[in-house]
Scaffold this motif. Structure first.
Motif, PDB file in Angstrom:
ATOM      1  N   PRO A 141      29.628 -26.130  57.386  1.00  0.00           N
ATOM      2  CA  PRO A 141      28.832 -27.002  58.266  1.00  0.00           C
ATOM      3  C   PRO A 141      27.394 -27.195  57.794  1.00  0.00           C
ATOM      4  O   PRO A 141      26.747 -28.194  58.150  1.00  0.00           O
ATOM      5  CB  PRO A 141      28.857 -26.259  59.617  1.00  0.00           C
ATOM      6  N   LEU A 142      26.900 -26.269  56.994  1.00  0.00           N
ATOM      7  CA  LEU A 142      25.513 -26.334  56.522  1.00  0.00           C
ATOM      8  C   LEU A 142      25.365 -27.043  55.179  1.00  0.00           C
ATOM      9  O   LEU A 142      24.243 -27.182  54.675  1.00  0.00           O
ATOM     10  CB  LEU A 142      24.930 -24.918  56.398  1.00  0.00           C
ATOM     11  N   PHE A 143      26.471 -27.477  54.580  1.00  0.00           N
ATOM     12  CA  PHE A 143      26.409 -28.038  53.231  1.00  0.00           C
ATOM     13  C   PHE A 143      25.389 -29.173  53.098  1.00  0.00           C
ATOM     14  O   PHE A 143      24.600 -29.183  52.139  1.00  0.00           O
ATOM     15  CB  PHE A 143      27.793 -28.513  52.795  1.00  0.00           C
ATOM     16  N   SER A 168      24.134 -29.696  44.249  1.00  0.00           N
ATOM     17  CA  SER A 168      25.171 -30.679  44.549  1.00  0.00           C
ATOM     18  C   SER A 168      26.234 -30.073  45.461  1.00  0.00           C
ATOM     19  O   SER A 168      26.315 -28.848  45.632  1.00  0.00           O
ATOM     20  CB  SER A 168      25.832 -31.158  43.263  1.00  0.00           C
ATOM     21  N   PHE A 169      27.083 -30.942  46.007  1.00  0.00           N
ATOM     22  CA  PHE A 169      28.203 -30.454  46.801  1.00  0.00           C
ATOM     23  C   PHE A 169      29.181 -29.660  45.938  1.00  0.00           C
ATOM     24  O   PHE A 169      29.822 -28.729  46.409  1.00  0.00           O
ATOM     25  CB  PHE A 169      28.930 -31.623  47.474  1.00  0.00           C
ATOM     26  N   LEU A 170      29.292 -30.044  44.665  1.00  0.00           N
ATOM     27  CA  LEU A 170      30.159 -29.294  43.758  1.00  0.00           C
ATOM     28  C   LEU A 170      29.678 -27.855  43.631  1.00  0.00           C
ATOM     29  O   LEU A 170      30.477 -26.911  43.673  1.00  0.00           O
ATOM     30  CB  LEU A 170      30.195 -29.967  42.383  1.00  0.00           C
ATOM     31  N   GLU A 171      28.371 -27.692  43.477  1.00  0.00           N
ATOM     32  CA  GLU A 171      27.816 -26.343  43.369  1.00  0.00           C
ATOM     33  C   GLU A 171      27.993 -25.561  44.669  1.00  0.00           C
ATOM     34  O   GLU A 171      28.276 -24.357  44.652  1.00  0.00           O
ATOM     35  CB  GLU A 171      26.330 -26.428  42.996  1.00  0.00           C
ATOM     36  N   LEU A 172      27.857 -26.233  45.795  1.00  0.00           N
ATOM     37  CA  LEU A 172      28.083 -25.562  47.070  1.00  0.00           C
ATOM     38  C   LEU A 172      29.555 -25.201  47.239  1.00  0.00           C
ATOM     39  O   LEU A 172      29.889 -24.134  47.767  1.00  0.00           O
ATOM     40  CB  LEU A 172      27.627 -26.466  48.221  1.00  0.00           C
ATOM     41  N   GLY A 173      30.444 -26.095  46.776  1.00  0.00           N
ATOM     42  CA  GLY A 173      31.870 -25.791  46.822  1.00  0.00           C
ATOM     43  C   GLY A 173      32.215 -24.572  45.986  1.00  0.00           C
ATOM     44  O   GLY A 173      33.120 -23.797  46.337  1.00  0.00           O
ATOM     45  N   PHE A 174      31.498 -24.376  44.885  1.00  0.00           N
ATOM     46  CA  PHE A 174      31.746 -23.204  44.041  1.00  0.00           C
ATOM     47  C   PHE A 174      31.457 -21.914  44.795  1.00  0.00           C
ATOM     48  O   PHE A 174      32.108 -20.888  44.559  1.00  0.00           O
ATOM     49  CB  PHE A 174      30.889 -23.264  42.777  1.00  0.00           C
ATOM     50  N   ALA A 210      16.180 -23.736  64.516  1.00  0.00           N
ATOM     51  CA  ALA A 210      15.341 -22.767  63.797  1.00  0.00           C
ATOM     52  C   ALA A 210      15.458 -22.848  62.279  1.00  0.00           C
ATOM     53  O   ALA A 210      14.788 -22.087  61.574  1.00  0.00           O
ATOM     54  CB  ALA A 210      15.691 -21.354  64.259  1.00  0.00           C
ATOM     55  N   GLY A 211      16.325 -23.708  61.760  1.00  0.00           N
ATOM     56  CA  GLY A 211      16.436 -23.860  60.317  1.00  0.00           C
ATOM     57  C   GLY A 211      17.657 -23.167  59.732  1.00  0.00           C
ATOM     58  O   GLY A 211      18.300 -22.336  60.391  1.00  0.00           O
ATOM     59  N   VAL A 212      17.945 -23.514  58.487  1.00  0.00           N
ATOM     60  CA  VAL A 212      19.133 -23.003  57.799  1.00  0.00           C
ATOM     61  C   VAL A 212      19.045 -21.490  57.621  1.00  0.00           C
ATOM     62  O   VAL A 212      20.026 -20.764  57.840  1.00  0.00           O
ATOM     63  CB  VAL A 212      19.307 -23.691  56.437  1.00  0.00           C
ATOM     64  N   ALA A 213      17.899 -20.993  57.206  1.00  0.00           N
ATOM     65  CA  ALA A 213      17.754 -19.556  56.966  1.00  0.00           C
ATOM     66  C   ALA A 213      18.041 -18.763  58.231  1.00  0.00           C
ATOM     67  O   ALA A 213      18.739 -17.739  58.203  1.00  0.00           O
ATOM     68  CB  ALA A 213      16.352 -19.241  56.452  1.00  0.00           C
ATOM     69  N   ALA A 214      17.542 -19.241  59.358  1.00  0.00           N
ATOM     70  CA  ALA A 214      17.775 -18.541  60.622  1.00  0.00           C
ATOM     71  C   ALA A 214      19.252 -18.534  60.983  1.00  0.00           C
ATOM     72  O   ALA A 214      19.771 -17.535  61.504  1.00  0.00           O
ATOM     73  CB  ALA A 214      16.959 -19.198  61.735  1.00  0.00           C
TER      74      ALA A 214
END
Length: 400
Positions: A32-34, A44-50, A162-166
């Motif tokens: 959900p955070l991609f 990239s989405f490819l790197e996130l998919g990895f 609160a952001g992605v990190a939170a």
């Protein structure tokens, strides 16, 4: 004996099911955070998919050894360690804030994920009375569904405020909280006694025909689930011009009715010993409905009904599936057995997307459903083989 759970059984069931909730929450925390991670990390989405591939690969290679560890050092100790490690993985990824830290967190989360199936089932199988262990398995599985369903809402809700990190840190802390109810028992748990040097080893007996066939059985089911969850909507669009909205409604019906089927399946599993037959009938009917949904040009309402029914039947067999594994486990090796057969899920999750994606890329959307149904059909045959093995054991029992 009463068919209701005792107070102690309820306590154990809640704590272990809570761990399973966390495991699925962690598995689905990143997707959900991609879009947000792509922008904040510049990848990239490819790197996130990895990162997801890495998580699944680590789980695949460590799940069977983790099952052996469960039987050796204790299921509760291992489960607490997995919850704490999984929590630390997401906290680390959130605090690090870079793609490298995300990959490191994904790898640790994959190692933590390898704990849950062998540890959870070892605890439930030994602590819950035989009269209602099927329902315990069904509630445990349902908790996993709930964790997966909660992931998008939790992650996007926290990230928007609160952001992605939170969001990553919070989901990590949930793992730590889930470990607390298990801490006291984990500290008091005694490791399994070591065998004398001259005693026969139980290890090789784990690799018997029943257990190995269940590993393949799990892989076939995972292939079918991968086809439906990941590629059904795209296949319907390519084959029949179905809108994405209608396709996703049908898929949602399959997912929601699967969860309901799991709860119903617990009652079925507690009322029969013929778990292989239950799995064969339910899975066979589900496979036929998948063929109808994939090859027939159905109206959206009819497609939703067919997929919902197939999902219910797919969920219905899950507690019986778990009871088949419990019955096949050699004495004292429940964790190792569940760890080994659960690697079948990883095989389906790693190989399936490549094969089904190739079919879509080459203009064969019908092939997605045909192969999924064929593999589910093969799983039916393996269920019947397990039932035949059970029958032979029952026939030989009086003579032993």
């Amino acid at each position: 004996m009463s068919s209701s759970f005792s107070r102690e059984e309820r306590r154990i069931l809640v704590s272990v099911s809570g761990a399973h909730f966390v495991s699925h929450l962690h598995i689905l925390a990143l997707p959900p955070l991609f879009p947000l991670l792509r922008d904040t990390m510049g990848v990239s989405f490819l790197e996130l998919g990895f990162a997801l591939t890495l998580l699944n690969l680590v789980t695949f290679f460590t799940q069977a050894p983790m099952g052996l560890l469960v039987d050796r050092v204790g299921a509760r100790r291992t489960l607490v360690a997995g919850l704490l490690l999984g929590g630390a993985a997401f906290v680390m990824a959130g605090l690090g804030g870079t793609y490298s830290w995300l990959l490191a967190g994904a790898a640790l989360a994959g190692l933590a994920n390898s704990v849950y199936h062998p540890a959870d089932y070892a605890i439930l199988g030994s602590a819950i009375d035989d009269e209602h262990v099927g329902r315990a398995f069904s509630l445990h599985t349902f908790a996993g569904y709930a964790g997966g369903a909660a992931a998008p809402f939790v992650m996007l809700g926290v990230a928007s405020v609160a952001g992605v990190a939170a969001a990553l840190i919070l989901v990590g802390l949930v793992g730590t909280l889930a470990a607390i109810p298990l801490l006291r028992e984990a500290l008091d748990e005694r490791p399994a006694a070591r065998r004398p040097k001259g005693a026969a080893k139980d290890g090789p007996r784990l690799l018997n025909a029943a257990v190995l066939s269940l590993l393949v059985f799990f892989a076939f089911i995972a292939f079918g689930n991968t086809a439906i969850q990941g590629f059904a909507v795209s296949s319907w669009e390519a084959a029949h011009g179905l809108s994405l909205t209608a396709g996703n409604v049908a898929l949602t019906a399959w997912l929601a009715l699967s969860a309901i089927g799991v709860l119903a399946g617990g009652h079925v599993a507690d009322r029969t010993k013929r778990h292989g037959l239950v799995a064969a009938v339910g899975l066979g009917a589900a496979a036929l409905l998948i063929l109808v949904a994939g090859l027939g040009d159905l109206a959206p309402v009819a497609l939703t009904v067919v997929m919902g029914t197939s999902g219910f039947l797919s969920g219905l067999i899950m507690p019986s599936r778990d009871m088949m594994v419990r019955a096949a486990a050699p004495p004292g090796q429940a964790g190792a057995t569940f760890g080994l057969v659960s690697t079948g899920f990883s095989v389906g999750g790693i190989v399936g997307p490549l094969g089904f994606g190739w079919l879509l890329d080459n203009g064969e959307p019908h092939g997605v459903f045909m192969i999924a149904a064929a593999l589910m059909g093969a799983a039916v045959l393996m269920s019947l083989a397990q039932e035949m093995r059970r029958g032979r054991r029952m026939a030989l029992a009086p003579a032993e």
